[in-house]
Design a protein around this motif. Structure first.
Motif, PDB file in Angstrom:
ATOM      1  N   VAL A 263       0.505  -0.911  -0.248  1.00  0.00           N
ATOM      2  CA  VAL A 263      -0.057  -0.241   0.058  1.00  0.00           C
ATOM      3  C   VAL A 263       0.431   1.384  -0.383  1.00  0.00           C
ATOM      4  O   VAL A 263       0.572   2.540  -0.523  1.00  0.00           O
ATOM      5  N   ILE A 264       1.637   1.420   0.950  1.00  0.00           N
ATOM      6  CA  ILE A 264       2.861   2.868   1.250  1.00  0.00           C
ATOM      7  C   ILE A 264       3.416   2.442  -0.366  1.00  0.00           C
ATOM      8  O   ILE A 264       3.817   3.744  -1.018  1.00  0.00           O
ATOM      9  N   GLY A 265       4.390   1.563  -1.336  1.00  0.00           N
ATOM     10  CA  GLY A 265       4.558   1.351  -2.717  1.00  0.00           C
ATOM     11  C   GLY A 265       4.072   2.514  -3.279  1.00  0.00           C
ATOM     12  O   GLY A 265       4.606   3.278  -4.281  1.00  0.00           O
ATOM     13  N   ILE A 266       2.135   1.401  -3.565  1.00  0.00           N
ATOM     14  CA  ILE A 266       1.875   1.777  -4.738  1.00  0.00           C
ATOM     15  C   ILE A 266       1.544   3.003  -4.491  1.00  0.00           C
ATOM     16  O   ILE A 266       1.215   4.329  -5.333  1.00  0.00           O
ATOM     17  N   GLY A 267       1.297   4.116  -3.202  1.00  0.00           N
ATOM     18  CA  GLY A 267       1.012   5.224  -3.071  1.00  0.00           C
ATOM     19  C   GLY A 267       2.272   6.141  -3.172  1.00  0.00           C
ATOM     20  O   GLY A 267       1.098   7.375  -3.285  1.00  0.00           O
ATOM     21  N   THR A 268       3.585   5.464  -2.951  1.00  0.00           N
ATOM     22  CA  THR A 268       4.238   7.181  -3.202  1.00  0.00           C
ATOM     23  C   THR A 268       4.373   6.787  -4.583  1.00  0.00           C
ATOM     24  O   THR A 268       4.231   7.989  -5.708  1.00  0.00           O
ATOM     25  N   PHE A 269       4.037   6.081  -5.443  1.00  0.00           N
ATOM     26  CA  PHE A 269       4.026   6.035  -6.671  1.00  0.00           C
ATOM     27  C   PHE A 269       3.148   6.880  -7.177  1.00  0.00           C
ATOM     28  O   PHE A 269       3.227   7.679  -8.505  1.00  0.00           O
ATOM     29  N   VAL A 270       2.005   6.212  -6.987  1.00  0.00           N
ATOM     30  CA  VAL A 270       0.263   7.440  -7.212  1.00  0.00           C
ATOM     31  C   VAL A 270       1.030   8.927  -7.121  1.00  0.00           C
ATOM     32  O   VAL A 270       0.645   9.459  -7.861  1.00  0.00           O
ATOM     33  N   PHE A 271       1.370   8.982  -5.747  1.00  0.00           N
ATOM     34  CA  PHE A 271       1.570  10.388  -5.804  1.00  0.00           C
ATOM     35  C   PHE A 271       2.680  11.093  -6.746  1.00  0.00           C
ATOM     36  O   PHE A 271       2.217  12.036  -6.468  1.00  0.00           O
ATOM     37  N   ILE A 272       3.809  10.446  -6.879  1.00  0.00           N
ATOM     38  CA  ILE A 272       4.530  10.680  -7.811  1.00  0.00           C
ATOM     39  C   ILE A 272       4.578  11.057  -8.987  1.00  0.00           C
ATOM     40  O   ILE A 272       4.806  12.249 -10.282  1.00  0.00           O
ATOM     41  N   ILE A 273       3.215   9.700  -9.713  1.00  0.00           N
ATOM     42  CA  ILE A 273       2.887  10.692 -11.033  1.00  0.00           C
ATOM     43  C   ILE A 273       2.047  11.373 -11.288  1.00  0.00           C
ATOM     44  O   ILE A 273       1.918  12.549 -11.827  1.00  0.00           O
ATOM     45  N   GLY A 274       0.747  12.116 -10.076  1.00  0.00           N
ATOM     46  CA  GLY A 274       0.179  13.362  -9.631  1.00  0.00           C
ATOM     47  C   GLY A 274       0.574  13.968  -9.645  1.00  0.00           C
ATOM     48  O   GLY A 274       0.452  15.396 -10.025  1.00  0.00           O
ATOM     49  N   VAL A 275       2.118  14.224  -8.997  1.00  0.00           N
ATOM     50  CA  VAL A 275       3.046  15.903  -8.864  1.00  0.00           C
ATOM     51  C   VAL A 275       2.804  15.883 -10.137  1.00  0.00           C
ATOM     52  O   VAL A 275       3.340  16.850 -10.402  1.00  0.00           O
ATOM     53  N   TRP A 276       3.812  15.015 -10.947  1.00  0.00           N
ATOM     54  CA  TRP A 276       4.399  14.446 -12.172  1.00  0.00           C
ATOM     55  C   TRP A 276       3.394  15.837 -12.878  1.00  0.00           C
ATOM     56  O   TRP A 276       3.375  16.631 -14.592  1.00  0.00           O
ATOM     57  N   ALA A 277       1.596  15.196 -13.236  1.00  0.00           N
ATOM     58  CA  ALA A 277       0.816  14.858 -13.988  1.00  0.00           C
ATOM     59  C   ALA A 277       0.698  16.524 -13.964  1.00  0.00           C
ATOM     60  O   ALA A 277      -0.046  17.799 -14.813  1.00  0.00           O
ATOM     61  N   LEU A 278       0.487  17.251 -12.547  1.00  0.00           N
ATOM     62  CA  LEU A 278       0.146  18.178 -12.220  1.00  0.00           C
ATOM     63  C   LEU A 278       0.675  19.067 -12.699  1.00  0.00           C
ATOM     64  O   LEU A 278       0.375  20.399 -13.299  1.00  0.00           O
TER      65      LEU A 278
END
Length: 288
Positions: free
Chosen positions: A42-57
């Motif tokens: 959960v933590i690993g996937i959450g970190t990955f999703v967070f980075i992709i979200g910041v990148w997209a933003l």
């Protein structure tokens, strides 16, 4: 009677005095409290999703231009183009070429690095003679010797493989040496007391105990080669992941550059996970 009363009194205190409960956050910096597999995922996937979200933003708001930071969707389209276009896969050919170079260089690192490291760990005199040559190179930028390798070995495959080899073997040899020296002296002494020769003490008593740490050295060395693959293929490479990055940079195709970099990271991660799983299978007691 006095002892019985003391025991009853202590038991009464334990029942009446409420001890403070342990806050889960207190275990945040506790290295001896491992996370459950579910929590790790959960933590690993959450970190990955967070980075992709910041990148997209950042790319979506135009904070950084597309010529410097392409959007995640642009990188996905570039990956699709490299993976298959007009009946040809540039990416698959590049992965095959780069993986072949890493495998060949890894073979020489293992065949040369392990014996040299064992000799250095087993003999203080050999270690004293070779360490001044090996140890400083771990801190030196291997990229600096690339022009020398080009002049000595040309621009063909040999130069690329030697560059990868040198970049990894300077880490492999000291790690093998340290693995041998880390084995407690009692193993060598016990084998010696049982009538073993000095060579037998090393090969039959010390070396088996050092193998898990030597396996760690192999994992680290191969991982390091993936970090150098772009530099090794930067010069006169017609195939390989580094060649794809070089060609994409010429045409300012940053989406392709990002796509290939992500592929290199994925291959390095896949290699690391595969070798780590193999090590756990061969040495199941390690880490327990």
């Amino acid at each position: 009677k006095h002892d019985i009363l003391s025991i009853l009194f202590r038991h009464h205190l334990q029942q009446t005095i409420s001890l403070p409960k342990v806050d889960p956050m207190n275990t945040f910096l506790n290295p001896h409290k491992p996370l459950s597999p579910t929590a790790r995922k959960v933590i690993g996937i959450g970190t990955f999703v967070f980075i992709i979200g910041v990148w997209a933003l950042i790319s979506g708001l135009g904070i950084v231009g597309q010529n410097k930071l392409p959007s995640p969707w642009s990188v996905v389209k570039a990956f699709s183009y490299l993976a298959w276009y007009e009946g040809e896969s540039q990416l698959l050919s590049a992965i095959f070429a780069s993986t072949t170079r890493v495998l060949i260089a890894s073979t020489f690192v293992i065949l040369i690095g392990i014996p040299v490291g064992i000799l250095m760990g087993s003999s203080p005199s050999i270690n004293a003679s070779i360490s001044p040559l090996i140890d400083p190179l771990r801190s030196a930028p291997v990229v600096a010797i690339l022009p020398i390798l080009v002049m000595w070995f040309g621009l063909d495959e040999l130069m690329k493989i030697i560059f990868l080899f040198l970049g990894a073997v300077v880490y492999m040899i000291p790690m093998v040496r340290d693995a041998i020296k880390a084995v407690p002296y009692t193993y060598w002494e016990s084998a010696r007391d049982l009538g073993g020769t000095k060579v037998e003490c090393i090969t039959r008593a010390v070396l088996p105990m050092a193998m898990p740490r030597i396996a760690d050295g192999i994992i680290v060395s191969v991982s390091i080669m993936w970090t150098y693959i772009n530099v090794a293929e930067y010069v006169n490479a017609t195939t390989g992941l580094g060649s794809l990055i070089t060609n994409a940079k010429r045409f300012s195709a940053m989406d392709q550059v990002f796509a290939v970099i992500i592929v290199i990271i994925f291959l390095a991660f896949l290699t690391f996970q595969g070798m780590t799983a193999l090590k756990r299978k061969i040495y199941p007691w390690e880490g327990k």
